[in-house]
Motif scaffolding. Structure first.
Motif, PDB file in Angstrom:
ATOM      1  N   THR A 258      -5.373   1.454   1.877  1.00 38.72           N
ATOM      2  CA  THR A 258      -4.616   1.900   0.705  1.00 38.72           C
ATOM      3  C   THR A 258      -4.329   3.395   0.738  1.00 38.72           C
ATOM      4  O   THR A 258      -5.211   4.210   0.992  1.00 38.72           O
ATOM      5  CB  THR A 258      -5.377   1.548  -0.595  1.00 38.72           C
ATOM      6  N   SER A 259      -3.073   3.728   0.484  1.00 39.82           N
ATOM      7  CA  SER A 259      -2.651   5.117   0.317  1.00 39.82           C
ATOM      8  C   SER A 259      -1.580   5.126  -0.767  1.00 39.82           C
ATOM      9  O   SER A 259      -0.388   4.959  -0.482  1.00 39.82           O
ATOM     10  CB  SER A 259      -2.104   5.697   1.620  1.00 39.82           C
ATOM     11  N   ALA A 260      -2.030   5.280  -2.006  1.00 35.84           N
ATOM     12  CA  ALA A 260      -1.087   5.255  -3.119  1.00 35.84           C
ATOM     13  C   ALA A 260      -0.024   6.332  -2.969  1.00 35.84           C
ATOM     14  O   ALA A 260       1.141   6.140  -3.340  1.00 35.84           O
ATOM     15  CB  ALA A 260      -1.849   5.428  -4.435  1.00 35.84           C
ATOM     16  N   LYS A 261      -0.403   7.460  -2.402  1.00 36.77           N
ATOM     17  CA  LYS A 261       0.545   8.553  -2.209  1.00 36.77           C
ATOM     18  C   LYS A 261       1.682   8.137  -1.289  1.00 36.77           C
ATOM     19  O   LYS A 261       2.839   8.524  -1.482  1.00 36.77           O
ATOM     20  CB  LYS A 261      -0.182   9.769  -1.635  1.00 36.77           C
ATOM     21  N   ALA A 262       1.338   7.328  -0.294  1.00 36.14           N
ATOM     22  CA  ALA A 262       2.356   6.857   0.649  1.00 36.14           C
ATOM     23  C   ALA A 262       3.028   5.572   0.168  1.00 36.14           C
ATOM     24  O   ALA A 262       3.912   5.036   0.847  1.00 36.14           O
ATOM     25  CB  ALA A 262       1.717   6.620   2.018  1.00 36.14           C
ATOM     26  N   GLY A 263       2.584   5.067  -0.985  1.00 32.31           N
ATOM     27  CA  GLY A 263       3.169   3.842  -1.522  1.00 32.31           C
ATOM     28  C   GLY A 263       2.724   2.599  -0.798  1.00 32.31           C
ATOM     29  O   GLY A 263       3.473   1.616  -0.712  1.00 32.31           O
ATOM     30  N   TRP A 265      -0.499  -0.233  -0.392  1.00 37.99           N
ATOM     31  CA  TRP A 265      -1.741  -0.793  -0.915  1.00 37.99           C
ATOM     32  C   TRP A 265      -2.213  -1.897   0.021  1.00 37.99           C
ATOM     33  O   TRP A 265      -1.415  -2.563   0.678  1.00 37.99           O
ATOM     34  CB  TRP A 265      -1.528  -1.354  -2.317  1.00 37.99           C
TER      35      TRP A 265
END
Length: 560
Positions: A258-263, A265
């Motif tokens: 998961t990397s919410a910053k990169a969009g 999940w």
């Protein structure tokens, strides 16, 4: 074109219409509430006497043979290309000049009536079948209108999930013909292609200890679905999915991916398939001779609690929490959600085409089965061997029934045979031409043949075939060969059960199901589910379970 895909595509469309009932592990029909309601398999002995003998076909050799597993399950065979030489399984035209009306559902454009393909098929069959496919989205209304007027056609498809609406238990023996005298036991030997269909598929067509239904789209290894991941992205990240062997390691992927910053999940909605990890029942388990509903099984609570934690973890795509389930495939293709779950049929050639259009390296893969604790052997419950059944009209004379069964034997010819080529592709040069990897439909073939109608009357045992993406077939066959080791027959497997109308609301348990969704998406706590179950039990759930215990389990057994 993927033959397995073509089958799955309209099955998926049908299930979208039918809803959750299409995935039910047993077929149900509403009765009048009395103990003598019509419908259902009355006895183990009666079932054994009604179903045909099973005689596997050896007419065509697959590239990847079937694999036998637990509980009598057999994984689908795989074909990497369409057989270059087709064998004939029927020596002469099966018909004797009869004329019959048919009705089948179709989720797509309806082919023109009396088209060239239909005419060619009738010539090959030696009989005239007037094919009248109807809109699948309104098919339930079409059928109920005809049954109310007692004007069913000679041969009709009645999808199993609509048995409650159609009241199949009442239609069997009144408007639908009893096929037991023609097909039971070794009588099936007259129809070798029908004899090759799995025993479990025939069981779903048995009512009151008599055989009525002819199965279509049957399989020897049907599961509700499985967990998928982006194989190409896992490989790029150096993640070995075979090392995911417990629910904790499964959750650990959330942090890693998961990397919410990169969009991006880790997870899309996976709750509906957690039974394969936590091992709770499809509907009932038997503990010390007593039925226990899945709502009251500790494993169910554990799975729901885990799903709630996942919803709060930040590893679940926010669109899932917002209730957007329609775009799951788009999120998967775009690499915005890397782990998901869905039906077996998702993994096919069309998926590969769409995925590679979004990312040339796209590859769908599936986790090997594992248990929650990582120590116990996984357990995967089977779903019905067939969900589609066709029926002959009770008004037909014995000679007409026999002619229709000979035609059915032709239609059930195995993948790669001359008859299968004709039924599924039509006439060479008109409906199809030779492609690099097998028959390639022409414009006429796409319109008249690929909008399938005949296979809804009867079809052979399913196979895996993705000619332009043979690796998909290899991957699926490899996964199936592993998973088939862990399957089991759930309680009341392949049984037709008449549930009295007074228990319909308790059986649906809509309030509980709505609460489960809210808990799994983090909206409500797990205690809300427990409260909902308590209300359900008082409102009819306990009486429903007691009825299943006394009227089904104690009298008829489990179907296993």
């Amino acid at each position: 074109m993927s033959r397995e895909l073509n089958r799955r595509s309209f099955v998926s469309g049908a299930m979208a219409v039918a809803g959750a009932a299409a995935m039910s592990p047993l077929l149900t029909a509403c009765g009048d509430g009395g103990s003598k309601s019509r419908g259902g398999t009355n006895s183990k002995k009666g079932m054994a006497a009604a179903v045909p003998d099973h005689i596997p076909s050896t007419a065509v050799r697959p590239d990847i043979p079937s694999v036998a597993g637990a509980a009598g399950a057999v994984a689908d065979p795989g074909f990497l290309k369409y057989p270059a030489q087709q064998v004939a399984t029927v020596s002469e035209a099966p018909g004797s000049g009869g004329r019959y009306t048919t009705l089948t559902p179709l989720w797509g454009a309806i082919p023109p009536a009396g088209n060239a393909y239909y005419r060619a098929m009738n010539k090959a069959l030696g009989a005239t079948l007037t094919m009248k496919p109807a809109n699948g989205n309104t098919y339930n209304t079409t059928i109920t209108t005809l049954t109310a007027a007692e004007k069913l056609p000679d041969w009709v498809q009645l999808p199993g999930w609509w048995n409650p609406l159609f009241n199949l238990g009442k239609l069997a023996g009144t408007q639908l013909a009893d096929l037991t005298p023609y097909l039971a036991g070794d009588k099936i030997k007259k129809y070798p292609n029908l004899a090759a269909l799995p025993t479990g598929a025939w069981q779903g067509g048995v009512w009151q200890d008599k055989l009525y239904g002819i199965p279509a789209f049957s399989g020897g290894f049907n599961l509700p679905g499985q967990f998928f991941y982006r194989g190409d992205i896992f490989e790029d990240k150096g993640i070995n999915a075979d090392e995911i062997t417990s629910i904790q390691r499964f959750l650990d992927l959330g942090k890693e991916l998961t990397s919410a910053k990169a969009g991006v999940w880790a997870f899309d909605d996976v709750y509906g398939y957690l039974f394969q990890i936590f091992d709770y029942a499809a509907k009932f388990a038997v503990v010390d001779g007593k039925l226990v509903h899945k709502y009251e099984q500790p494993e169910f609570i554990e799975a729901l609690d885990w799903a709630h934690k996942l919803a709060k973890s930040g590893y679940l795509h926010p669109d899932v929490l917002a209730g957007n389930s329609n775009d799951a495939t788009t999120r998967f293709y775009a690499g915005k959600a890397l782990i998901g779950a869905g039906g077996q049929g998702i993994w096919n050639e069309t998926d590969a085409q769409a995925g590679t259009a979004a990312n040339k390296n796209y590859r769908r893969a599936s986790f090997k089965p594992f248990s929650a604790d990582g120590k116990s052997a996984p357990r995967l419950f089977l779903t019905p061997s067939a969900g589609f059944f066709s029926y002959l009209n009770a008004k037909l004379k014995p000679a007409q029934i026999e002619e229709c069964l000979r035609i059915a034997n032709y239609l059930a010819a195995p993948f790669g045979s001359k008859e299968h080529l004709m039924v599924n592709f039509g006439v060479e040069g008109v409906d199809w031409k030779k492609g690099d990897h097998g028959p390639s439909p022409t414009k006429a073939g796409l319109r008249d043949v690929q909008a399938q109608t005949f296979p809804f009357l009867v079809s052979p045992l399913q196979v895996l075939y993705n000619p332009d993406f043979p690796q998909v077939t290899k991957d699926r066959c490899a996964w199936n060969a592993e998973a088939v080791k862990y399957v089991y027959k759930p309680v009341f497997f392949n049984m037709n059960i008449t549930v009295p109308k007074r228990f319909a609301a308790a059986d649906a348990a809509q309030a509980v199901e709505d609460t489960i969704k809210d808990v799994a998406h983090g909206v409500k706590p797990v205690s809300a589910f427990q409260d909902a179950v308590s209300t359900w039990k008082r409102g009819g759930g306990d009486r429903l379970v007691a009825w299943y215990q006394s009227e089904v389990l104690d009298k008829l057994g489990t179907g296993q």
